[in-house]
Design an enzyme around this catalytic site. Structure first.
Site, short mmCIF file in Angstrom:
data_model
loop_
_atom_site.label_atom_id
_atom_site.label_comp_id
_atom_site.label_asym_id
_atom_site.label_seq_id
_atom_site.Cartn_x
_atom_site.Cartn_y
_atom_site.Cartn_z
N HIS A 133 0.88 -1.19 0.02
CA HIS A 133 0.11 -0.13 0.01
C HIS A 133 0.95 1.17 0.03
CE1 HIS A 133 0.32 -0.14 4.26
NE2 HIS A 133 0.48 1.36 4.11
N ASP A 163 0.13 -7.70 1.24
CA ASP A 163 0.78 -6.18 1.41
C ASP A 163 2.15 -6.20 1.61
OD1 ASP A 163 0.36 -3.50 1.69
OD2 ASP A 163 0.19 -3.53 3.77
N SER A 234 4.54 2.53 7.77
CA SER A 234 4.24 1.28 7.24
C SER A 234 5.61 0.93 6.28
CB SER A 234 3.14 1.78 6.23
OG SER A 234 2.08 1.87 6.99
#
Length: 493
Positions: A133, A163, A234
């Protein structure tokens, strides 16, 4: 009483002068004792300084850019002074907001910051792991090393279902991370994260492992921690006290969008398996059998004589899918695959997904009070579309007033999409916001019927939309992947 006994029970008194001389020595001994106790306590707490020095050089900052169609000032935009504010403080510009252009100038496509994330170096020749993402939809990916060198990166591959993504920069001699053994990771163990929360590079946070095997991922059981993770973290590494990467920081549980004490990381062993496929072929090959499943509740298990709740309850079987050819029926409970127990329904897609397409496997199913074994040939999951936007520049689709009230932007299906989806008609959701988003619709869904009336194309959709009473809830039949389902859109009155 004998003299010896008397001497043994006497309490000789030290001379007062000796007590006075001994008192400073006693104080010194007590002080040394307390210092030793305090040192023991300090030694019992983790010291992350060496870990930061060891792993920090292998953690990178990732920025993504996207091309947008600039709009005129009359349409509303962000002026240069506002953009300069964001640049000065090292912050990404507001997403999806174009700059102002001179009134007399013609708007031209331009690049603007899209997002910021983290990553870590897998190999000395420039392979870097991050989250899918982080790079999803990016036209350009920029990687900044801790020594401030910046490189344009190529997206090697990304897997949205786990992911995990891998990008590549053209440089050699990079410091790499050490990969840890997730099976040795224990709940309560200290862990550390390095990343770029809110774009603040090389930020270190620490905490403990709160739980393992959390079922929040579609294909991966995640590691739960209380390490402070925020937007920008992230893709960064989760590190144990041995300086080994045990996970990729990926998600947080939050009601505000910020950190609330619960964060999730992708186990590194699963991520490495995905990354190896991405580096080899650019995509992940995943098995499927074509069933829609649900959990087995205690009430269901008791009612059918299963004993305890286990396995995956088959709600539906896709026509022509491997499961149908193997004889799987709706209502079956799949309890094992190749002899491995399925404790909960989420185990099934993970176990099937890890099998190579074409593999012959054995399903153990519980059906009407009896157990039977079925041979199945594993099929291949539909490959995902590339993450990079190679042909991204497209004009924003106009919305009618009625469609805007529902929060929908839709377009006709192309002939290729109809062939891929095996559909004769419908409209594709390009954007779902407000009421449509609250109802659960999202980009990529295909609307088949509106208010119980089939819609084959955009014109039929708009015709049916015009007949609806303003402000009244409307049911929508839509397809997502292989499955069709209903949603109720409740527009504002």
């Amino acid at each position: 009483m004998s003299p010896t006994a008397v001497r043994m029970n006497q309490h000789p008194r030290l001379p007062q002068a000796l007590w006075i001389r001994s008192f400073p020595l006693l104080l010194a001994a007590m002080a040394l004792f307390w210092v030793a106790c305090a040192s023991a306590q300090v030694r019992g707490l983790p010291d992350f300084t060496e870990l930061v020095e060891q792993v920090g050089p292998s953690v990178v900052n990732i920025r993504t850019m996207e091309k947008v169609s600039a709009r005129t000032a009359e349409e509303g935009g962000v002026d240069e002074e506002m953009l300069e504010f964001f640049r000065r403080f090292g912050l990404p510009a507001p997403p999806n907001v174009p700059r102002q252009t001179p009134r007399s100038g013609r708007p031209q496509p331009e690049e603007q910051p899209r997002g910021v994330g983290s990553g870590f170096i897998l190999s000395a020749d420039g392979f870097i792991m991050t989250n899918a993402h982080v790079v999803d939809g990016a036209d350009e990916v920029l990687v900044t090393l801790p020594d401030k060198r910046e490189f344009k990166a190529r997206i090697v591959g990304a897997d949205k279902r786990t992911d995990v993504a891998v990008v590549k920069i053209e440089v050699s001699g990079l410091p790499v991370v050490k990969v840890g053994d997730v099976s040795r990771l224990k709940v309560g163990e200290w862990v550390m994260a390095i990343g770029s929360p809110f774009g603040l590079e090389n930020t270190v946070t620490a905490g403990i492992v709160s739980a393992k095997q959390r079922d929040t991922g579609d294909y991966l059981p995640l590691i739960q921690t209380d390490v402070a993770i925020n937007p920008g973290n992230s893709g960064g590494p989760l590190i144990n006290l041995r300086g080994e990467v045990v996970g990729i920081n990926s998600q947080i549980y939050s009601r505000s969008g910020g950190y609330m004490g619960i964060a999730f990381a992708i186990p590194i062993d699963e991520a490495i398996r995905v990354s190896e496929q991405l580096r080899t072929t650019g995509r992940v090959t995943r098995g499927r059998i074509g069933v829609q499943i649900d959990q087995v509740t205690k009430e269901v298990a008791e009612a059918i004589g299963l004993g305890r709740p286990q396995g995956a309850l088959v709600r539906g079987v896709e026509v022509g899918a491997p499961a149908e050819r193997a004889g799987v029926e709706a209502g079956d409970i799949i309890t094992r695959i190749d002899g491995k127990a399925i404790e909960k329904s989420t185990d099934l897609p993970r176990m099937i997904g890890n099998l190579k397409p074409g593999t012959r496997s054995t399903l153990t199913v519980f059906r009407r009070g009896a157990t039977r074994e079925l041979a199945v040939t594993i099929g291949e999951f539909e490959p995902e579309k590339p993450v990079a936007r190679r042909e991204r520049e497209r004009e924003e689709k106009p919305r009618t007033a009625a469609a805007s009230a529902l929060g929908l932007t839709v377009t006709d299906l192309t002939d290729a999409q109809k062939r891929d989806l095996k559909l004769k008609g419908g409209v594709r959701v390009e954007a779902a916001v407000e009421a449509a988003a609250r109802a659960g619709l999202r980009e990529g869904d295909v609307i088949l019927a509106l208010a119980n009336v089939e819609v084959g194309n955009l014109r039929e959709f708009e015709t049916q939309l015009a007949k609806l009473e303003k402000g009244r809830p409307v049911n929508v039949l839509f397809r997502r992947g292989e499955w069709a389902q209903y949603a109720v859109i409740r527009p504002p009155r």
